[in-house]
Design an enzyme around this catalytic site. Structure first.
Site, mmCIF file in Angstrom:
data_model
loop_
_atom_site.group_PDB
_atom_site.id
_atom_site.type_symbol
_atom_site.label_atom_id
_atom_site.label_comp_id
_atom_site.label_asym_id
_atom_site.label_seq_id
_atom_site.Cartn_x
_atom_site.Cartn_y
_atom_site.Cartn_z
ATOM 1 N N ASP A 157 0.822 -1.216 0.000
ATOM 2 C CA ASP A 157 0.000 0.000 0.000
ATOM 3 C C ASP A 157 0.855 1.265 0.000
ATOM 4 O O ASP A 157 0.543 2.242 -0.690
ATOM 5 C CB ASP A 157 -0.920 0.034 1.238
ATOM 6 C CG ASP A 157 -1.908 -1.118 1.263
ATOM 7 O OD1 ASP A 157 -1.774 -2.038 0.432
ATOM 8 O OD2 ASP A 157 -2.811 -1.095 2.105
ATOM 9 N N ARG B 135 22.471 -17.893 0.896
ATOM 10 C CA ARG B 135 21.023 -18.136 0.868
ATOM 11 C C ARG B 135 20.404 -17.986 -0.526
ATOM 12 O O ARG B 135 19.500 -18.743 -0.875
ATOM 13 C CB ARG B 135 20.290 -17.244 1.873
ATOM 14 C CG ARG B 135 20.347 -15.764 1.545
ATOM 15 C CD ARG B 135 19.201 -14.999 2.158
ATOM 16 N NE ARG B 135 19.186 -15.057 3.621
ATOM 17 C CZ ARG B 135 18.200 -14.552 4.352
ATOM 18 N NH1 ARG B 135 17.186 -13.964 3.765
ATOM 19 N NH2 ARG B 135 18.235 -14.610 5.660
ATOM 20 N N GLU C 287 10.360 -0.897 6.402
ATOM 21 C CA GLU C 287 10.557 -1.706 5.192
ATOM 22 C C GLU C 287 10.061 -1.008 3.927
ATOM 23 O O GLU C 287 10.584 -1.227 2.837
ATOM 24 C CB GLU C 287 9.870 -3.068 5.354
ATOM 25 C CG GLU C 287 10.226 -4.022 4.221
ATOM 26 C CD GLU C 287 9.838 -5.465 4.453
ATOM 27 O OE1 GLU C 287 9.594 -5.856 5.619
ATOM 28 O OE2 GLU C 287 9.769 -6.216 3.468
ATOM 29 N N LEU D 221 14.843 -4.849 11.546
ATOM 30 C CA LEU D 221 14.220 -4.301 12.761
ATOM 31 C C LEU D 221 15.035 -3.130 13.290
ATOM 32 O O LEU D 221 14.489 -2.129 13.758
ATOM 33 C CB LEU D 221 14.079 -5.390 13.817
ATOM 34 C CG LEU D 221 12.912 -6.341 13.525
ATOM 35 C CD1 LEU D 221 13.014 -7.599 14.369
ATOM 36 C CD2 LEU D 221 11.582 -5.647 13.788
HETATM 37 C C1 LIG Z 1 8.206 -13.747 9.297
HETATM 38 C C2 LIG Z 1 9.168 -12.614 9.402
HETATM 39 C C3 LIG Z 1 10.328 -12.728 10.141
HETATM 40 C C4 LIG Z 1 11.208 -11.655 10.228
HETATM 41 N N1 LIG Z 1 12.323 -11.781 10.980
HETATM 42 C C5 LIG Z 1 13.116 -10.721 11.148
HETATM 43 C C6 LIG Z 1 14.217 -10.771 12.014
HETATM 44 O O1 LIG Z 1 14.510 -11.802 12.597
HETATM 45 N N2 LIG Z 1 14.962 -9.668 12.190
HETATM 46 C C7 LIG Z 1 14.687 -8.499 11.513
HETATM 47 O O2 LIG Z 1 15.407 -7.528 11.712
HETATM 48 N N3 LIG Z 1 13.667 -8.427 10.684
HETATM 49 C C8 LIG Z 1 12.873 -9.485 10.495
HETATM 50 N N4 LIG Z 1 11.814 -9.414 9.652
HETATM 51 C C9 LIG Z 1 11.574 -8.170 8.938
HETATM 52 C C10 LIG Z 1 10.978 -7.166 9.866
HETATM 53 O O3 LIG Z 1 10.129 -7.785 10.801
HETATM 54 C C11 LIG Z 1 10.194 -6.150 9.075
HETATM 55 O O4 LIG Z 1 10.982 -5.636 8.041
HETATM 56 C C12 LIG Z 1 9.809 -5.022 9.981
HETATM 57 O O5 LIG Z 1 9.054 -5.502 11.068
HETATM 58 C C13 LIG Z 1 9.000 -4.030 9.204
HETATM 59 O O6 LIG Z 1 8.518 -3.110 10.117
HETATM 60 P P1 LIG Z 1 7.636 -1.927 9.594
HETATM 61 O O7 LIG Z 1 7.302 -1.147 10.801
HETATM 62 O O8 LIG Z 1 8.324 -1.277 8.473
HETATM 63 O O9 LIG Z 1 6.335 -2.648 8.972
HETATM 64 P P2 LIG Z 1 5.303 -3.684 9.609
HETATM 65 O O10 LIG Z 1 5.739 -4.190 10.914
HETATM 66 O O11 LIG Z 1 5.002 -4.681 8.543
HETATM 67 O O12 LIG Z 1 4.019 -2.790 9.868
HETATM 68 C C14 LIG Z 1 3.238 -2.308 8.813
HETATM 69 C C15 LIG Z 1 2.011 -1.635 9.396
HETATM 70 O O13 LIG Z 1 1.365 -0.905 8.363
HETATM 71 C C16 LIG Z 1 -0.031 -1.123 8.417
HETATM 72 N N5 LIG Z 1 -0.562 -0.829 7.086
HETATM 73 C C17 LIG Z 1 -0.150 -1.283 5.886
HETATM 74 N N6 LIG Z 1 -0.856 -0.718 4.892
HETATM 75 C C18 LIG Z 1 -1.731 0.112 5.474
HETATM 76 C C19 LIG Z 1 -2.757 0.993 4.990
HETATM 77 N N7 LIG Z 1 -3.020 1.136 3.682
HETATM 78 N N8 LIG Z 1 -3.497 1.698 5.875
HETATM 79 C C20 LIG Z 1 -3.278 1.570 7.211
HETATM 80 N N9 LIG Z 1 -2.315 0.766 7.726
HETATM 81 C C21 LIG Z 1 -1.559 0.056 6.872
HETATM 82 C C22 LIG Z 1 -0.148 -2.562 8.880
HETATM 83 O O14 LIG Z 1 -1.440 -2.812 9.395
HETATM 84 C C23 LIG Z 1 0.960 -2.590 9.940
HETATM 85 O O15 LIG Z 1 0.483 -2.062 11.159
HETATM 86 C C24 LIG Z 1 10.925 -10.452 9.566
HETATM 87 C C25 LIG Z 1 9.744 -10.325 8.837
HETATM 88 C C26 LIG Z 1 8.880 -11.404 8.744
HETATM 89 C C27 LIG Z 1 7.612 -11.256 7.933
#
Ligand SMILES: Cc1cc2nc3c(=O)[nH]c(=O)nc-3n(C[C@H](O)[C@H](O)[C@H](O)COP(=O)(O)OP(=O)(O)OC[C@H]3O[C@@H](n4cnc5c(N)ncnc54)[C@H](O)[C@@H]3O)c2cc1C
Length: 519
Positions: free
Chosen positions: A206, A273, A360, A377
């Site tokens: 999004d 990997r 991300e 993270l």
């Molecule tokens: C299974 C898995 C394991 C991982 N393991 C690791 C790890 O070991 N170490 C590490 O460093 N990273 C890891 N990662 C990567 C890391 O977790 C993510 O890159 C990081 O959490 C992203 O954080 P963020 O805050 O950018 O997004 P997210 O945590 O994905 O949060 C996105 C938010 O945006 C909201 N959102 C999205 N679109 C909209 C919209 N249109 N309107 C309103 N809200 C919206 C969602 O509801 C959510 O609240 C992992 C990821 C996954 C999926």
């Protein structure tokens, strides 16, 4: 959690680590609305994913720096990496102090390919979840922050070249416009452009689509990391099984149960990997199975050691009737992380006034062409805080005015066709713009996506918006991948198996309908 306020100063789209960390910073400057389109995950539920990578006391910054640069394959933005490592200790101390009343015990442990112990654990819990819990509790305790769930941002409102508000669909599906001084995109990844992904279901690109429609530049979208060993079971999310399983002696076996990695790399299951993921894809292809996968085998290892080292994975697989000490585990590669995203400077600023991005969804160039596992993270915490500070400092003086509900759609719109369209996009991307890429495949994908565009125009429901966003992101990823005529990091092309530093030691940037390459 709160109801949607009628006025706010700042909007943070996303309640993950990046969004919450930014909101905490912003709360000193005004009212902050944090949107989450789904429920913030129940952080009490056991979850096998997400260890966090931080810098340990005994660690040396130079090692982490070198590992990050090596993974990035020549394309890391050195300033972004240095800044991450400089600011990490303070951000972590902050988190530890905010979480102190819960008595969280933080310890460090090893995980390859990092050369030293650098993984933070929290009393057997994944530190990623613990981080999110600490940030959520802290944000909820601040009176200027409203976190509103089940509300989807569907558009950004521009005025004279600046973003001055957002459009949303509220919990009931009613569209509204909400003015604000500035917006942070913290919407996470785009993994759901692929049939197989370890991303949460909210990762439907999004933020990429919102930014693109607002005229923001996007960068490095061709670089998608695939986690080689995700649990494969029908109707079960693709849970990433840690790479440490391979480092600790697990075997990969094909459909005929033969080990195959030695054919592809002298290090066998300890190969890099990306190479493992490509080898798996090749074995899956030649198996000619309708529903291909390979197996991860730990049955030759001591059962007690397996249970001790991987208690969460053991429990998760048991819940799906797989005893990993006795059974081989069906696995396949799955999209896990997008190195590219909305192009930002080191303070999260995009090229559009009033629009910021962190986590991300953002591309600072930190990860280059491939991410060092778990730097994500750390990025979300460090760059989330920086974007929050920058927004605070650039806040315009005028306060936002009240929001305007728009007419609700009569008869309640339905999602007819969205699911089938999404499945088509995911299959297309998996086949033609996945782990191994060819010119013919990518051209086919670009053409088919263009043909699909009219079906997706004028979305009205949440799922139709997601389909629209996934379609746009898929097209942008495919076009960026087609433009990069070399292999680098996570981008692998059969016709161009090597680097071409002369032409492509640069970042791809999407400007309007063009892909250009910039240093
Ligand atoms: C299974 C898995 C394991 C991982 N393991 C690791 C790890 O070991 N170490 C590490 O460093 N990273 C890891 N990662 C990567 C890391 O977790 C993510 O890159 C990081 O959490 C992203 O954080 P963020 O805050 O950018 O997004 P997210 O945590 O994905 O949060 C996105 C938010 O945006 C909201 N959102 C999205 N679109 C909209 C919209 N249109 N309107 C309103 N809200 C919206 C969602 O509801 C959510 O609240 C992992 C990821 C996954 C999926």
């Amino acid at each position: 959690m709160k109801d949607l306020p009628s006025e706010t100063d700042f909007v943070v789209i996303g309640a993950g680590v990046a969004g919450l960390r930014a909101a905490i910073e912003l709360a000193a400057a005004g009212r902050v609305l944090v949107l989450a389109k789904k429920e913030i995950p129940n952080l009490q539920t056991p979850d096998p994913k997400s260890e966090a990578r931080w810098l340990s006391d005994e660690d040396e910054v130079s090692l982490h720096l070198q590992d990050t640069l090596d993974a990035g394959d020549g394309l890391c933005n050195l300033a972004a990496v240095k800044l991450l490592l400089e600011e990490a200790p303070e951000r972590i101390e902050e988190l530890v102090s905010w979480g102190k009343h819960t008595g969280t015990k933080l310890v460090f442990g090893p995980e390859n390919p990092h050369s030293r112990s650098r993984t933070l654990h929290a009393e057997g819990q994944p530190a990623g979840r613990e981080t999110l819990r600490v940030l959520r509790d802290k944000a909820q305790s601040m009176k200027h922050i409203s976190i509103v769930q089940f509300t989807v941002a569907t558009g950004l409102l521009p005025d004279a070249g600046s973003i001055t508000g957002i459009s949303i669909l509220d919990e009931k599906g009613t569209p509204q416009d909400l003015p604000c001084a500035s917006v942070l995109l913290a919407t996470g990844g785009l993994g759901h452009i692929y049939r197989n992904t370890t991303n949460p279901e909210t990762a439907t690109a999004d933020g990429i689509a919102l930014a693109f429609h607002a005229g923001a530049e996007l960068s490095d979208l061709e670089f998608i990391q695939f986690h080689p060993t995700a649990l494969y079971m029908k109707k079960v999310p693709r849970i990433p099984l840690p790479e440490t399983m391979l480092n600790e002696g697990a075997y990969l076996r094909n459909f005929e149960l033969d080990r195959f990695m030695a054919k592809y790399h002298p290090a066998g299951e300890r190969a890099p990997r990306d190479l493992i993921a490509r080898a798996m894809m090749h074995e899956m292809e030649v198996s000619r199975a309708k529903d291909p996968f390979v197996y991860l085998d730990l049955t030759h290892l001591r059962a007690t050691a397996v249970q001790k080292h991987f208690p969460r994975i053991y429990a998760t697989c048991m819940a799906h009737n797989i005893d990993i000490t006795e059974d081989v585990i069906p696995v396949l590669p799955a999209a896990s992380f997008s190195m590219g995203g909305v192009r930002v400077d080191l303070d999260g600023r995009t090229n559009v006034r009033g629009l910021f991005a962190a986590g991300e969804v953002a591309a600072t160039g930190l990860h280059g062409a491939n991410r060092l596992p778990s730097n994500a993270l750390l990025e979300a915490v460090v760059y989330g805080a920086r974007a929050g500070k920058a927004m605070r400092e650039s806040a315009r003086s005028q306060l936002a005015v009240a929001s305007h509900p728009k007419a609700a759609y009569s008869n309640g719109p339905v999602d007819s066709g969205a699911e089938a369209t999404i499945a088509q996009i995911q299959d297309l991307m998996w086949r033609d713009v996945g782990i191994v890429r060819t010119r013919a495949g990518m051209q086919r994908a670009v053409k088919r996506l263009e043909e699909m565009a009219p079906e997706l125009a004028h979305p009205k429901t949440r799922r139709a918006y997601e389909a629209w966003n996934l379609h746009l992101a898929a097209s942008l990823v495919a076009r960026s991948a087609l433009a990069r005529e070399e292999s680098r990091g996570a981008h692998y092309r059969i016709e161009y198996p090597d680097h071409d530093d002369k032409k492509f030691l640069k970042h791809s940037v999407i400007r309007g309908d063009k892909v250009v390459f910039l240093s």
